[in-house]
Design a protein around this motif. Structure first.
Motif, PDB file in Angstrom:
ATOM      1  N   HIS A 131       0.847  -1.195   0.000  1.00  0.00           N
ATOM      2  CA  HIS A 131       0.000   0.000   0.000  1.00  0.00           C
ATOM      3  C   HIS A 131       0.872   1.231   0.000  1.00  0.00           C
ATOM      4  O   HIS A 131       1.776   1.353   0.819  1.00  0.00           O
ATOM      5  CB  HIS A 131      -0.897   0.023   1.233  1.00  0.00           C
ATOM      6  N   ARG A 132       0.542   2.142  -0.916  1.00  0.00           N
ATOM      7  CA  ARG A 132       1.253   3.407  -0.904  1.00  0.00           C
ATOM      8  C   ARG A 132       0.507   4.337   0.039  1.00  0.00           C
ATOM      9  O   ARG A 132      -0.711   4.509  -0.096  1.00  0.00           O
ATOM     10  CB  ARG A 132       1.278   3.983  -2.319  1.00  0.00           C
ATOM     11  N   VAL A 133       1.204   4.927   0.985  1.00  0.00           N
ATOM     12  CA  VAL A 133       0.548   5.737   2.008  1.00  0.00           C
ATOM     13  C   VAL A 133       1.206   7.108   2.016  1.00  0.00           C
ATOM     14  O   VAL A 133       2.429   7.205   2.073  1.00  0.00           O
ATOM     15  CB  VAL A 133       0.692   5.084   3.399  1.00  0.00           C
ATOM     16  N   ASP A 134       0.388   8.179   1.944  1.00  0.00           N
ATOM     17  CA  ASP A 134       1.017   9.475   1.699  1.00  0.00           C
ATOM     18  C   ASP A 134       1.276  10.285   2.963  1.00  0.00           C
ATOM     19  O   ASP A 134       1.577  11.473   2.886  1.00  0.00           O
ATOM     20  CB  ASP A 134       0.228  10.294   0.674  1.00  0.00           C
ATOM     21  N   HIS A 135       1.165   9.634   4.140  1.00  0.00           N
ATOM     22  CA  HIS A 135       1.477  10.384   5.339  1.00  0.00           C
ATOM     23  C   HIS A 135       2.026   9.459   6.417  1.00  0.00           C
ATOM     24  O   HIS A 135       1.602   8.310   6.534  1.00  0.00           O
ATOM     25  CB  HIS A 135       0.226  11.117   5.853  1.00  0.00           C
ATOM     26  N   LEU A 136       2.965   9.973   7.206  1.00  0.00           N
ATOM     27  CA  LEU A 136       3.634   9.134   8.210  1.00  0.00           C
ATOM     28  C   LEU A 136       2.652   8.539   9.227  1.00  0.00           C
ATOM     29  O   LEU A 136       2.727   7.360   9.559  1.00  0.00           O
ATOM     30  CB  LEU A 136       4.712   9.948   8.940  1.00  0.00           C
ATOM     31  N   ASP A 137       1.707   9.352   9.698  1.00  0.00           N
ATOM     32  CA  ASP A 137       0.766   8.854  10.705  1.00  0.00           C
ATOM     33  C   ASP A 137      -0.012   7.653  10.182  1.00  0.00           C
ATOM     34  O   ASP A 137      -0.210   6.657  10.880  1.00  0.00           O
ATOM     35  CB  ASP A 137      -0.221   9.959  11.113  1.00  0.00           C
ATOM     36  N   ASP A 138      -0.453   7.773   8.916  1.00  0.00           N
ATOM     37  CA  ASP A 138      -1.215   6.670   8.331  1.00  0.00           C
ATOM     38  C   ASP A 138      -0.336   5.443   8.137  1.00  0.00           C
ATOM     39  O   ASP A 138      -0.787   4.297   8.279  1.00  0.00           O
ATOM     40  CB  ASP A 138      -1.814   7.101   6.986  1.00  0.00           C
ATOM     41  N   LEU A 139       0.897   5.714   7.792  1.00  0.00           N
ATOM     42  CA  LEU A 139       1.829   4.616   7.583  1.00  0.00           C
ATOM     43  C   LEU A 139       2.037   3.851   8.900  1.00  0.00           C
ATOM     44  O   LEU A 139       1.989   2.620   8.944  1.00  0.00           O
ATOM     45  CB  LEU A 139       3.169   5.195   7.103  1.00  0.00           C
ATOM     46  N   MET A 140       2.238   4.605   9.969  1.00  0.00           N
ATOM     47  CA  MET A 140       2.459   3.966  11.260  1.00  0.00           C
ATOM     48  C   MET A 140       1.181   3.295  11.759  1.00  0.00           C
ATOM     49  O   MET A 140       1.243   2.214  12.358  1.00  0.00           O
ATOM     50  CB  MET A 140       2.994   4.984  12.267  1.00  0.00           C
ATOM     51  N   ALA A 141       0.036   3.915  11.461  1.00  0.00           N
ATOM     52  CA  ALA A 141      -1.234   3.272  11.814  1.00  0.00           C
ATOM     53  C   ALA A 141      -1.374   1.951  11.057  1.00  0.00           C
ATOM     54  O   ALA A 141      -1.823   0.937  11.603  1.00  0.00           O
ATOM     55  CB  ALA A 141      -2.397   4.214  11.505  1.00  0.00           C
ATOM     56  N   GLY A 142      -0.978   1.982   9.795  1.00  0.00           N
ATOM     57  CA  GLY A 142      -1.036   0.768   8.964  1.00  0.00           C
ATOM     58  C   GLY A 142      -0.177  -0.340   9.557  1.00  0.00           C
ATOM     59  O   GLY A 142      -0.583  -1.508   9.597  1.00  0.00           O
ATOM     60  N   LEU A 143       0.986   0.011  10.030  1.00  0.00           N
ATOM     61  CA  LEU A 143       1.865  -0.986  10.652  1.00  0.00           C
ATOM     62  C   LEU A 143       1.255  -1.492  11.951  1.00  0.00           C
ATOM     63  O   LEU A 143       1.310  -2.676  12.278  1.00  0.00           O
ATOM     64  CB  LEU A 143       3.241  -0.371  10.943  1.00  0.00           C
ATOM     65  N   HIS A 144       0.659  -0.560  12.695  1.00  0.00           N
ATOM     66  CA  HIS A 144       0.066  -0.895  13.983  1.00  0.00           C
ATOM     67  C   HIS A 144      -1.083  -1.883  13.816  1.00  0.00           C
ATOM     68  O   HIS A 144      -1.245  -2.827  14.583  1.00  0.00           O
ATOM     69  CB  HIS A 144      -0.436   0.391  14.645  1.00  0.00           C
ATOM     70  N   GLN A 145      -1.888  -1.631  12.789  1.00  0.00           N
ATOM     71  CA  GLN A 145      -3.085  -2.461  12.615  1.00  0.00           C
ATOM     72  C   GLN A 145      -2.835  -3.741  11.834  1.00  0.00           C
ATOM     73  O   GLN A 145      -3.727  -4.575  11.705  1.00  0.00           O
ATOM     74  CB  GLN A 145      -4.161  -1.630  11.887  1.00  0.00           C
ATOM     75  N   ALA A 146      -1.643  -3.874  11.289  1.00  0.00           N
ATOM     76  CA  ALA A 146      -1.378  -5.022  10.420  1.00  0.00           C
ATOM     77  C   ALA A 146      -1.620  -6.333  11.173  1.00  0.00           C
ATOM     78  O   ALA A 146      -1.175  -6.489  12.306  1.00  0.00           O
ATOM     79  CB  ALA A 146       0.055  -4.950   9.909  1.00  0.00           C
TER      80      ALA A 146
END
Lengths: 452, 249
Positions: free
Chosen positions: A199-214
């Motif tokens: 997934h391409r994610v255009d913001h750090l917060d979303d990226l870290m949320a993505g990792l958190h929820q994985a």
């Protein structure tokens, strides 16, 4: 790179993977336990150190003016298919191990970013993979370590029976003795391929949320460390799980593992990574990543992407590069953004950055992972002003209860190291028992005040 | 060991009150933990001159002309820990006319500028070789290229030092130890106070900056300050002697 010594010791100038620090040592090939005991009895004045594949970035596998024992013998790999374990010599590389194990449906449960490191080096650095949040570091998968301690005694260390010695050695950067072999518990797999979603994610917060929820076993995010302002920390999220069944398309004859012979990068007389080229490269990488995809990938494609070019470290100029890798606890997650912003402000040519989530620490005194976030940024070492800049980040990370990864480090000061890892009284007590004469030494150990 | 940014953790400055020597230290990237050892005759003066440096400074007694002490001196400074950078900056300059009047002073000059360096650097090199890493910076001079009648004892001492350092550098190949030979032109500073500067003269700070830059590379073995001196040195060597001996200074 395996060492070819034909039994003769050789004076050699050694460097780490980042090629920033260099020192000369007397390099000897694999020795049997008796020869090692003899070597230790001779008490060489500048000490002894085991070196694996030389994949640590800094000065961990160097011992200036001393003796370095480097593996030059063929790997010995003895899988126990029924028990699901493997006993292997410390000089076996992960590539050797994967080639021997994957066809049997068994996998090393911890795979760091290169397949060229040795098992001994992996234990000394207590390496982690993209699944640390689920599976921990390699320490949790070791049944036993066969160690020649600093007195030349052959010891078998098991986590249950020899807790303190085991924990001092796993992550101990080779300063408790020479690891000869180890037995590792393996993970059964049904396919040598992985289901990967990107997934391409255009913001750090979303990226870290993505990792958190994985929910996947493997989760890592590549970050465009050159993106500024609102795009700070944009990146590509890579999540993976092993397939439940063989992929008929890619592995009709069952599971296999084929390490490719990648093309080698040329040694360049200059450093091509500048703020500008790093930005161009990262932007391109980001733009070319699809917004969302699902695909299957081979073990190599997913775990060892950087191995696609051999000797890539040589292509970054004669003055070398370093990787600044640190972990901070959950409540200091903002430091990830802060560090990225700091590199931005100083126009550091950060050409590669990845962020991961870590599960709980394992309590080994010198192990790196701790529950929270981990950022790794590669950059040319020669950038002006980088020294004081990183010193200042060290201080912040130490204050937040974080740590810098010793396997990547070539510059942390002894005082910041103590701030991060504590006074290591327990580790020193166990080391004094394993190696009372402090024969096991390295340039890293000297720099950090762990040995003379 | 130097760290990844080439920052030394322990530095030894021989000739600890030397203007160029201290300028070199000031131009280097220093870590907060960097330890500088100043070695020279006048401890108080060295301390005073190093007061503004952003690192820990200690002083130790060292006399470049006391040849018999150099081995013990080296053993002592290396006893505590490795030294990453040794700067050999002890040197004196005495006008030739004075030396003509008092030949013994010429002997002192040679002893300080050449013989003392030989004994000290050989003693220091033994330790550097053993530790398998480290850098030596040796301050030679444009005067080493060809002796001038106006300055030939100084020139001879620097020529000897230059030749010694080149040989030492070759002997250190593969040892993990590196030697950087610095050949400045006329340096305006304390040492040359009252002397009219020659063309292409330089300053201690410029010499220091050039040394700091050369130390960041992995390959430089010699550095001319300013750089234009390299071709001029060649011309100096090629100048016919009938012309050369007419050079006034």
């Amino acid at each position: 790179m395996t060492t070819r010594l034909d039994g003769r010791p050789e004076e050699r100038v050694l460097t780490g993977w980042g090629r920033t620090t260099r020192s000369r040592a007397r390099v000897v090939g694999s020795l049997d336990g008796e020869a090692l005991a003899e070597l230790m009895a001779a008490q060489p004045p500048r000490g002894i150190l085991a070196r694996g594949a030389g994949r640590s970035y800094g000065d961990a596998a160097q011992n200036a003016g001393g003796i370095v024992v480097a593996p030059d013998a063929a790997p010995r790999i003895e899988p126990d298919l029924r028990a699901g374990t493997v006993r292997a010599s410390a000089g076996s590389t992960f590539a050797d191990l994967l080639s021997a194990l994957v066809p049997h449906g068994l996998l090393l449960p911890v795979l760091p970013g290169t397949r060229h490191l040795t098992l001994g080096g992996a234990i000394a650095a207590d390496v982690h993979g993209k699944n640390h949040h689920v599976d921990g570091s390699i320490s949790s998968w070791l049944e036993s370590i066969e160690l020649i301690d600093g007195q030349g005694r052959a010891r078998i260390l098991s986590p249950l029976l020899d807790g303190p010695a085991f924990r001092a050695t796993v992550g101990g950067m080779g300063l408790t003795g020479i690891i000869r072999a180890a037995t590792v518990r393996l993970m059964p797999i049904s396919s040598s391929r992985l289901q990967v979603s990107t997934h391409r994610v255009d913001h750090l917060d979303d990226l870290m949320a993505g990792l958190h929820q994985a929910t996947q076993r493997y989760a890592v995010a590549w970050i465009d460390a050159t993106a500024q302002g609102r795009a700070l920390g944009r990146g590509v999220l890579d999540l993976g799980d092993h397939l439940d069944a063989p992929d008929p398309l890619h592995e009709p004859d069952g599971l296999h593992y084929r390490p490719t012979q990648p093309p080698a990068a040329p040694p360049l007389p200059f450093n091509p990574a500048t703020a500008l080229t790093a930005r161009a490269f990262n932007t391109l990488w980001y733009r070319k990543a699809p917004r969302h995809t699902h695909r299957t990938a081979s073990l190599n494609d997913f775990f060892h992407r950087l191995d696609a070019v051999a000797h890539w470290n040589r292509a970054l100029g004669p003055r070398g590069f370093l990787q600044y890798q640190f972990a901070v606890p959950e409540d200091s997650a903002h430091l990830i953004a802060h560090v990225l912003q700091t590199f931005q402000n100083h126009r550091t040519a950060a050409f590669l950055a990845t962020v991961k989530r870590f599960g709980p620490a394992n309590g080994n005194p010198l192990s790196f992972p701790l529950r929270g976030w981990c950022l790794a940024v590669d950059m040319p070492a020669a950038a002006p002003g980088l020294g004081p800049l990183l010193d200042q980040l060290d201080r912040k990370i130490a204050e937040a209860g974080g740590q810098v990864y010793l396997a990547k480090d070539a510059r942390l000061s002894a005082s910041r190291f103590t701030d991060m890892y504590g006074d290591l009284k327990d580790w020193r007590t166990v080391r004094d028992e394993l190696d009372p004469r402090h024969l096991m030494r390295s340039d890293l150990g000297r720099r950090l005040g762990l040995c003379r | 060991m130097n760290d990844a940014q080439g920052r030394p953790s322990r530095i030894l400055l021989l000739g600890g009150a030397s203007e160029i020597g201290l300028a070199i230290v000031a131009a280097l990237p220093l870590a907060p933990d960097t330890h500088l050892i100043l070695a020279g005759r006048n401890l108080a003066q060295m301390e005073e001159r190093a007061a503004t440096l952003p690192c820990t400074v200690t002083t130790t007694a060292y006399d470049a002309t006391a040849l018999e002490t150099h081995r013990d001196f080296a053993d002592t400074v290396f006893a505590d820990a490795d030294i990453d950078l040794v700067i050999s900056a002890a040197g004196i300059l005495i006008p030739q006319s004075e030396l003509d009047r008092d030949p013994q002073r010429a002997g002192e000059l040679v002893q300080t500028n050449f013989t003392g360096h030989v004994t000290t650097l050989l003693a220091v090199t033994r330790h550097l070789r053993n530790q398998g890493h480290g850098t030596l910076v040796v301050l030679s001079s444009i005067a080493a290229v060809r002796p001038r009648r106006a300055n030939f004892v100084y020139g001879a001492s620097k020529a000897g030092l230059d030749a010694f350092a080149q040989g030492l550098a070759d002997s250190l190949h593969g040892s993990g130890v590196r030697l950087l030979l610095v050949r400045p032109g006329f340096v305006t500073g304390r040492m040359t106070q009252g002397m009219p500067p020659t063309p292409l003269s330089t300053t201690p700070d410029r010499v220091a900056a050039a040394v700091a830059t050369a130390l960041t590379t992995t390959t430089a073995t010699a550095v001319w300050v300013p750089r234009a001196l390299a071709p001029i040195a060649l011309l100096m060597r090629l100048t016919p002697r009938v012309l050369w001996r007419r050079v006034k200074r």
